[in-house]
Design an enzyme around this catalytic site. Structure first.
Site, PDB file in Angstrom:
ATOM      1  N   GLY A 175       0.813  -1.230   0.000  1.00 31.26           N
ATOM      2  CA  GLY A 175       0.000   0.000   0.000  1.00 31.26           C
ATOM      3  C   GLY A 175       0.836   1.265   0.000  1.00 31.26           C
ATOM      4  O   GLY A 175       1.940   1.313   0.553  1.00 31.26           O
ATOM      5  N   CYS A 218       1.822   2.708   3.382  1.00 29.45           N
ATOM      6  CA  CYS A 218       2.246   1.607   4.238  1.00 29.45           C
ATOM      7  C   CYS A 218       3.753   1.579   4.427  1.00 29.45           C
ATOM      8  O   CYS A 218       4.494   1.797   3.476  1.00 29.45           O
ATOM      9  CB  CYS A 218       1.792   0.343   3.519  1.00 29.45           C
ATOM     10  N   ASP A 237      -5.460  -6.061  -2.662  1.00 27.22           N
ATOM     11  CA  ASP A 237      -5.485  -4.836  -1.861  1.00 27.22           C
ATOM     12  C   ASP A 237      -4.116  -4.175  -1.799  1.00 27.22           C
ATOM     13  O   ASP A 237      -3.208  -4.671  -1.139  1.00 27.22           O
ATOM     14  CB  ASP A 237      -5.967  -5.183  -0.448  1.00 27.22           C
ATOM     15  N   GLY A 289      -6.557   2.683  -2.332  1.00 23.41           N
ATOM     16  CA  GLY A 289      -6.506   3.796  -1.391  1.00 23.41           C
ATOM     17  C   GLY A 289      -5.924   5.027  -2.068  1.00 23.41           C
ATOM     18  O   GLY A 289      -6.611   6.002  -2.355  1.00 23.41           O
ATOM     19  N   GLY A 347      -1.600   6.178   6.082  1.00 23.78           N
ATOM     20  CA  GLY A 347      -1.823   4.767   6.365  1.00 23.78           C
ATOM     21  C   GLY A 347      -2.594   4.629   7.665  1.00 23.78           C
ATOM     22  O   GLY A 347      -2.449   5.458   8.563  1.00 23.78           O
TER      23      GLY A 347
HETATM   24  P1  XMP Z   1      -2.967   1.791  -1.923  1.00 20.52           P
HETATM   25  O1  XMP Z   1      -1.648   1.410  -2.520  1.00 20.52           O
HETATM   26  O2  XMP Z   1      -4.084   1.693  -2.908  1.00 20.52           O
HETATM   27  O3  XMP Z   1      -3.236   0.695  -0.796  1.00 20.52           O
HETATM   28  O4  XMP Z   1      -2.910   3.104  -1.223  1.00 20.52           O
HETATM   29  C1  XMP Z   1      -4.342   0.734   0.061  1.00 20.52           C
HETATM   30  C2  XMP Z   1      -4.176  -0.319   1.133  1.00 20.52           C
HETATM   31  O5  XMP Z   1      -3.028  -0.046   1.956  1.00 20.52           O
HETATM   32  C3  XMP Z   1      -3.184  -0.757   3.183  1.00 20.52           C
HETATM   33  N1  XMP Z   1      -2.869   0.125   4.290  1.00 20.52           N
HETATM   34  C4  XMP Z   1      -1.812  -0.013   5.114  1.00 20.52           C
HETATM   35  N2  XMP Z   1      -0.884  -0.976   5.177  1.00 20.52           N
HETATM   36  N3  XMP Z   1       0.120   0.142   7.010  1.00 20.52           N
HETATM   37  C5  XMP Z   1       0.054  -0.898   6.156  1.00 20.52           C
HETATM   38  O6  XMP Z   1       0.886  -1.807   6.261  1.00 20.52           O
HETATM   39  C6  XMP Z   1      -0.788   1.154   7.001  1.00 20.52           C
HETATM   40  O7  XMP Z   1      -0.721   2.105   7.783  1.00 20.52           O
HETATM   41  C7  XMP Z   1      -1.814   1.051   6.018  1.00 20.52           C
HETATM   42  N4  XMP Z   1      -2.897   1.826   5.727  1.00 20.52           N
HETATM   43  C8  XMP Z   1      -3.511   1.225   4.683  1.00 20.52           C
HETATM   44  C9  XMP Z   1      -4.622  -1.214   3.262  1.00 20.52           C
HETATM   45  O8  XMP Z   1      -4.657  -2.597   3.006  1.00 20.52           O
HETATM   46  C10 XMP Z   1      -5.292  -0.406   2.145  1.00 20.52           C
HETATM   47  O9  XMP Z   1      -6.447  -0.998   1.642  1.00 20.52           O
END
Ligand code: XMP
Length: 493
Positions: A308, A311, A343, A366, A402
């Site tokens: 992500g 992330c 995801d 996201g 995140g």
């Molecule tokens: P994208 O790349 O589309 O991904 O922005 C969205 C997904 O990122 C994940 N997500 C996180 N993973 N720490 C993580 O390890 C975080 O703080 C975090 N916030 C979001 C989540 O699966 C989301 O759908």
């Protein structure tokens, strides 16, 4: 070489797809079938899901996603134990559009106009059903009926009485309701039981909205479909029960490490308490993790550890699996028994196609929706230097973070009430960034769908499902592994 060996250690930017003989007459999302299974009982007309992140999905985003044929998952980024705000977001989505309004707002026939005004203001609806003490329909009262009328006038005097209304006894399909309303030239059709009890209402406004969004994801009664995320500890069970009561159609138990005992317990508990709703579980990135969730009854599995945009798990823990490898590993084990949600990590529309081929039935996004009009958060203007002219301009930004970033975790904790050790122990696995504001998510979705249709054409198929079948039957026919130079040629602009 097997597919799993071929993709080991790889992610989206490691591959191109070989063009095949095109057989698609028109690359038009209006005619190309892009439908996909989201979970065991829910199929979407478009394979796109917005992420349950507090800078991505609240009611506004979920409404756009559902209207466009995808799905929004309302995040749980509210304070622990404070379930009301998430329930309110779900309720907004469920009340945005109706087919048949199953629980129309009503007022008793003994009430006065001032009561009706207050009720209209509170509920934001312009038509109230007027009922007697046993909820039998007596008439309809609209805003126009009470305009300029003194507050102490009786509702019963101002309403259109039942005798002058067109009514329908028993349930009705939307198509039949539309026919009756056109024939009888009415804008509202109340539905009643044989004994006169109010059982529903169909309005022309709602029927028109249904026609405006032909691909929308709707419940059988015509309401937009929405998902809600819960965790696996703390208030998760109460939250799951409350969001289901508010109308959430799917519950997503979302934790960073879904292949875990805490997930096992949460899945069992939520399953026990929330019947009639699909339960999605995640995240995992290995075949073992996917099997673990499948065997414990998940209705869909969310795949992605660390790809992500918000992330930092891989930076801070060094654990994770490159997303293409993770999708292939999970797909091989799950093999269509339940759908997979790919995801994270989709930074360009081409990667969206790849995610749907390597293993995803749908994709969760996201970053792609961050900073759109429908994303939560205030716009802030920041001074930015234009490289060409060296001039400083004010650019609108929104925050994207995140859900495991220090800010998001702190916001979920009630800092005053929490144990200082708990606050101290937060190990952030997410980052916070500012993203330039960029218009409506609707436009982002439309572009994605056009690009997906083009990909289907290049792939020699006529629908998303057909392309997935062709790819999975013979992936090597499609896959080109890139050298460093060809990656630069492909993706660096
Ligand atoms: P994208 O790349 O589309 O991904 O922005 C969205 C997904 O990122 C994940 N997500 C996180 N993973 N720490 C993580 O390890 C975080 O703080 C975090 N916030 C979001 C989540 O699966 C989301 O759908």
């Amino acid at each position: 070489m097997t597919l799993i060996e071929f993709v080991r250690g790889c992610t989206f930017d490691d591959f191109l797809l070989t063009p095949q003989c095109g057989i698609l007459p028109r690359r038009d999302p209006q005619v190309v079938d892009l439908s996909a299974r989201f979970s065991r009982h829910l199929t979407l007309r478009r394979p796109i899901v917005s992420a349950n992140m507090d800078t991505v999905t609240r009611a506004a985003m979920a409404i756009v996603l559902a209207e466009e044929g995808g799905l929004g998952i309302v995040d749980r980024g509210f304070r622990s134990g404070d379930i009301g705000p998430q329930v309110a977001e779900i309720a907004i989505v469920k009340r945005t559009q109706h087919g048949v309004i199953a629980d129309p707002h009503a007022i008793e026939d003994t009430a006065h106009v001032e009561d009706a005004r207050r009720a209209m203001e509170r509920t934001k609806v312009g038509t109230l059903a007027v009922v007697d003490g046993r909820r039998r329909l007596r008439g309809l009262l609209t805003e126009r009926d009470i305009r300029f009328v003194p507050g102490d006038a009786a509702v019963a005097e101002r309403m259109t009485p039942r005798e002058r209304l067109v009514l329908h006894e028993g349930p009705i399909t939307l198509a039949d309701a539309e026919r009756v309303m056109v024939e009888r030239k009415v804008k509202k059709l109340p539905l009643i039981e044989p004994d006169g009890t109010l059982m529903g209402l169909v309005t022309a406004k709602d029927l028109m909205k249904q026609a405006q969004h032909p691909f929308a994801t709707r419940h059988r009664l015509g309401r937009l479909v929405v998902g809600a995320a819960v965790g696996a500890t703390g208030d998760y069970l109460e939250r799951a029960i409350e969001v289901q009561r508010a109308g959430a159609d799917v519950i997503v138990i979302d934790i960073a490490h879904g292949h875990s005992q805490v997930m096992e317990r949460a899945l069992a508990e939520v399953r026990k308490r929330c019947a009639d709703v699909d339960i999605v579980a995640g995240n995992v990135a290995t075949g073992e993790g996917a099997r673990f969730l499948l065997e414990r009854g998940a209705d869909a599995i969310k795949v992605g550890i660390g790809p992500g945009g918000g992330c930092s798990t891989r930076l801070t823990t060094n654990f994770g699996i490159p997303q293409v490898e993770a999708l292939v590993r999970c797909r091989q084990v799950v093999d269509g028994a339940v759908p997979i949600i790919a995801d994270g990590g989709i930074r360009r529309d081409g990667a969206l196609t790849q995610a749907l081929l390597f293993g995803g039935d749908t994709v969760m996004l996201g970053t792609a929706f961050a900073s759109t009009d429908e994303a939560p958060g205030e716009i802030v203007h920041k001074a930015v230097v234009v490289p060409e002219s060296q001039k400083i301009v004010q650019v609108p930004f929104k925050a994207f973070r995140g859900m495991a970033s220090i800010g998001a975790v702190r916001d979920r904790l009630d800092i005053e009430d929490s144990d200082p050790n708990e606050v101290e122990a937060i190990g952030a696995e997410g980052i916070e960034v500012s993203v330039p504001a960029r218009g409506s998510a609707r436009v982002v979705i439309h572009d994605m769908l056009k690009h997906l249709c083009s990909a289907i054409s290049y792939g020699g198929a006529t629908s998303l499902a057909a392309l997935q079948l062709a790819f999975r039957a013979d992936p090597m026919r499609y896959l080109v592994k890139l050298s460093v130079a060809s990656r630069v040629e492909s993706f660096q602009r």
